[in-house]
Enzyme design. Sequence first.
Site, PDB file in Angstrom:
ATOM      1  N   ASN A 188       0.892  -1.171   0.062  1.00  0.00           N
ATOM      2  CA  ASN A 188       0.136  -0.018   0.099  1.00  0.00           C
ATOM      3  C   ASN A 188       1.035   1.135  -0.030  1.00  0.00           C
ATOM      4  O   ASN A 188       1.452   1.686   0.935  1.00  0.00           O
ATOM      5  CB  ASN A 188      -0.741  -0.200   1.192  1.00  0.00           C
ATOM      6  CG  ASN A 188      -1.606   1.226   1.347  1.00  0.00           C
ATOM      7  OD1 ASN A 188      -1.763   2.133   0.548  1.00  0.00           O
ATOM      8  ND2 ASN A 188      -2.154   1.559   2.682  1.00  0.00           N
ATOM      9  N   TRP A 189       1.007   1.940  -0.966  1.00  0.00           N
ATOM     10  CA  TRP A 189       2.076   3.168  -1.170  1.00  0.00           C
ATOM     11  C   TRP A 189       1.286   4.254  -0.679  1.00  0.00           C
ATOM     12  O   TRP A 189       2.219   5.492  -0.615  1.00  0.00           O
ATOM     13  CB  TRP A 189       2.280   3.300  -2.750  1.00  0.00           C
ATOM     14  CG  TRP A 189       3.019   2.227  -3.506  1.00  0.00           C
ATOM     15  CD1 TRP A 189       3.386   0.845  -2.956  1.00  0.00           C
ATOM     16  CD2 TRP A 189       3.264   2.278  -4.777  1.00  0.00           C
ATOM     17  NE1 TRP A 189       4.083   0.368  -3.979  1.00  0.00           N
ATOM     18  CE2 TRP A 189       3.873   1.026  -4.978  1.00  0.00           C
ATOM     19  CE3 TRP A 189       3.343   3.074  -5.805  1.00  0.00           C
ATOM     20  CZ2 TRP A 189       4.632   0.736  -6.190  1.00  0.00           C
ATOM     21  CZ3 TRP A 189       3.813   2.825  -7.181  1.00  0.00           C
ATOM     22  CH2 TRP A 189       4.461   1.415  -7.297  1.00  0.00           C
ATOM     23  N   LYS A 190       0.108   4.191  -0.307  1.00  0.00           N
ATOM     24  CA  LYS A 190      -0.510   5.594   0.212  1.00  0.00           C
ATOM     25  C   LYS A 190      -0.258   6.787  -0.695  1.00  0.00           C
ATOM     26  O   LYS A 190      -0.158   6.769  -2.002  1.00  0.00           O
ATOM     27  CB  LYS A 190       0.111   5.699   1.859  1.00  0.00           C
ATOM     28  CG  LYS A 190       0.093   4.479   2.514  1.00  0.00           C
ATOM     29  CD  LYS A 190       0.163   4.727   4.188  1.00  0.00           C
ATOM     30  CE  LYS A 190      -0.139   3.402   4.889  1.00  0.00           C
ATOM     31  NZ  LYS A 190      -0.031   3.642   6.317  1.00  0.00           N
ATOM     32  N   HIS A 247      -9.583   1.090   4.674  1.00  0.00           N
ATOM     33  CA  HIS A 247      -8.375   1.241   5.400  1.00  0.00           C
ATOM     34  C   HIS A 247      -8.441   2.135   6.410  1.00  0.00           C
ATOM     35  O   HIS A 247      -9.298   3.229   6.368  1.00  0.00           O
ATOM     36  CB  HIS A 247      -7.310   1.731   4.416  1.00  0.00           C
ATOM     37  CG  HIS A 247      -5.963   2.019   4.850  1.00  0.00           C
ATOM     38  ND1 HIS A 247      -5.532   3.001   5.726  1.00  0.00           N
ATOM     39  CD2 HIS A 247      -4.878   1.118   4.906  1.00  0.00           C
ATOM     40  CE1 HIS A 247      -4.369   2.692   6.115  1.00  0.00           C
ATOM     41  NE2 HIS A 247      -3.771   1.686   5.739  1.00  0.00           N
ATOM     42  N   GLU A 294      -6.842   4.787   7.478  1.00  0.00           N
ATOM     43  CA  GLU A 294      -6.705   6.145   7.183  1.00  0.00           C
ATOM     44  C   GLU A 294      -8.242   6.749   6.547  1.00  0.00           C
ATOM     45  O   GLU A 294      -8.487   8.066   6.700  1.00  0.00           O
ATOM     46  CB  GLU A 294      -5.565   6.509   6.353  1.00  0.00           C
ATOM     47  CG  GLU A 294      -4.287   6.169   7.423  1.00  0.00           C
ATOM     48  CD  GLU A 294      -3.104   5.749   6.496  1.00  0.00           C
ATOM     49  OE1 GLU A 294      -3.100   5.863   5.262  1.00  0.00           O
ATOM     50  OE2 GLU A 294      -2.399   5.111   7.316  1.00  0.00           O
ATOM     51  N   GLU A 341      -5.622  -4.745  10.519  1.00  0.00           N
ATOM     52  CA  GLU A 341      -4.659  -3.959  10.702  1.00  0.00           C
ATOM     53  C   GLU A 341      -4.804  -3.039  11.983  1.00  0.00           C
ATOM     54  O   GLU A 341      -5.732  -1.998  11.782  1.00  0.00           O
ATOM     55  CB  GLU A 341      -4.396  -2.813   9.435  1.00  0.00           C
ATOM     56  CG  GLU A 341      -3.942  -3.463   8.164  1.00  0.00           C
ATOM     57  CD  GLU A 341      -3.649  -2.258   7.220  1.00  0.00           C
ATOM     58  OE1 GLU A 341      -2.289  -2.635   6.808  1.00  0.00           O
ATOM     59  OE2 GLU A 341      -4.256  -1.326   6.850  1.00  0.00           O
ATOM     60  N   GLY A 368       2.280   2.280  10.599  1.00  0.00           N
ATOM     61  CA  GLY A 368       3.277   3.450  10.482  1.00  0.00           C
ATOM     62  C   GLY A 368       4.132   3.768  11.719  1.00  0.00           C
ATOM     63  O   GLY A 368       4.655   4.824  12.008  1.00  0.00           O
ATOM     64  N   SER A 405       3.438  -2.007  10.183  1.00  0.00           N
ATOM     65  CA  SER A 405       4.899  -2.065  10.418  1.00  0.00           C
ATOM     66  C   SER A 405       5.255  -3.431  10.043  1.00  0.00           C
ATOM     67  O   SER A 405       6.171  -3.776  10.811  1.00  0.00           O
ATOM     68  CB  SER A 405       5.193  -1.587  11.842  1.00  0.00           C
ATOM     69  OG  SER A 405       4.645  -0.274  12.260  1.00  0.00           O
ATOM     70  N   GLY A 426       2.880  -0.976   4.433  1.00  0.00           N
ATOM     71  CA  GLY A 426       2.841   0.351   3.762  1.00  0.00           C
ATOM     72  C   GLY A 426       4.196   0.982   3.609  1.00  0.00           C
ATOM     73  O   GLY A 426       4.977   0.495   2.592  1.00  0.00           O
ATOM     74  N   GLY A 427       5.003   1.426   4.614  1.00  0.00           N
ATOM     75  CA  GLY A 427       6.362   1.932   4.467  1.00  0.00           C
ATOM     76  C   GLY A 427       7.503   1.172   3.886  1.00  0.00           C
ATOM     77  O   GLY A 427       8.094   1.404   2.904  1.00  0.00           O
TER      78      GLY A 427
HETATM   79  P1  PGA Z   1       2.792   0.450   7.540  1.00  0.00           P
HETATM   80  O1  PGA Z   1       1.094   0.680   6.944  1.00  0.00           O
HETATM   81  O2  PGA Z   1       3.235  -0.980   7.151  1.00  0.00           O
HETATM   82  O3  PGA Z   1       3.685   1.525   7.150  1.00  0.00           O
HETATM   83  O4  PGA Z   1       2.589   0.135   9.045  1.00  0.00           O
HETATM   84  C1  PGA Z   1       0.469  -0.619   6.632  1.00  0.00           C
HETATM   85  C2  PGA Z   1      -0.921   0.053   6.064  1.00  0.00           C
HETATM   86  O5  PGA Z   1      -1.310   1.121   6.433  1.00  0.00           O
HETATM   87  O6  PGA Z   1      -1.370  -0.629   5.306  1.00  0.00           O
END
Ligand code: PGA
Length: 250
Positions: free
Chosen positions: A9-11, A95, A97, A167, A173, A212, A233-234
């Site tokens: 997930n590149w956000k 998600h 967010e 999640e 994050g 994470s 994500g990251g």
């Molecule tokens: P993260 O993000 O790996 O940076 O914690 C995961 C996500 O939001 O899907």
Amino acid sequence: MRKILVAGNWKMHGSHAMVSELLEGLLAGSESPSNADMAVFPPFPYLAQASSMLEGSSISWGAQNLNPAPKGAHTGEVSAAMLLEFGCSHVLVGHSERRSIYGETDEDVADRFVTALESGLVPVLCVGETLEQREGGETESVVQRQLDAVLNRVGVGGFERAVVAYEPVWAIGTGQTATPEQAQEIHAFIRDKFASQDDIIAGQLRILYGGSVNGSNAADLFAREDIDGGLVGGASLKVDDFLAIRNAVG
Ligand code: PGA
């Protein structure tokens, strides 16, 4: 043997140059045999680039959201048909967010899930509790409520072609990954919930862990019975980190 899904997930990250470099690296790295499928979720403007670079490869791509309406006066939104034109096979829905920053309710998330399914996209339904909810002992009830909002609309059969991503919001994050035990406990809870309605669908359902995930903790997480991959994500923004997660699969 079950096949893990490693989804990036590149956000809201990316540029033409970054997408080229990242996808070239992933394409080269995806040639080695692995027991993991890979998927990437770039921001909307880079779906065309993903589509032209990944077409015919083993890497799938999808979008981070969709609007449930087929078309019309929805400034700033993107429909399922548009995603399909750019070769998307998957789409994230709900998600955390989207829920916390953009106010998507359980009902909004269910609408998106239904639209994705009806259009032939594989919805990746994201669920998970906040730190406050975990500390208040509400983890299971929150996850249950988020799943029920969708189950009430599509039934267990709607998950025959869907993915669930657990999640925990406090792990996203933050570098504070859930322990494999904490994650496994909720994954088993989710699978049991589906199993009470349909054993076969529950057994086949891919339940990803997100929050994470990195090259060092992925192997331990993926070794757990009910953890079928990761939503990353990251660490999905760097070729070596993402490939390390893919290659952590036994
Ligand atoms: P993260 O993000 O790996 O940076 O914690 C995961 C996500 O939001 O899907």
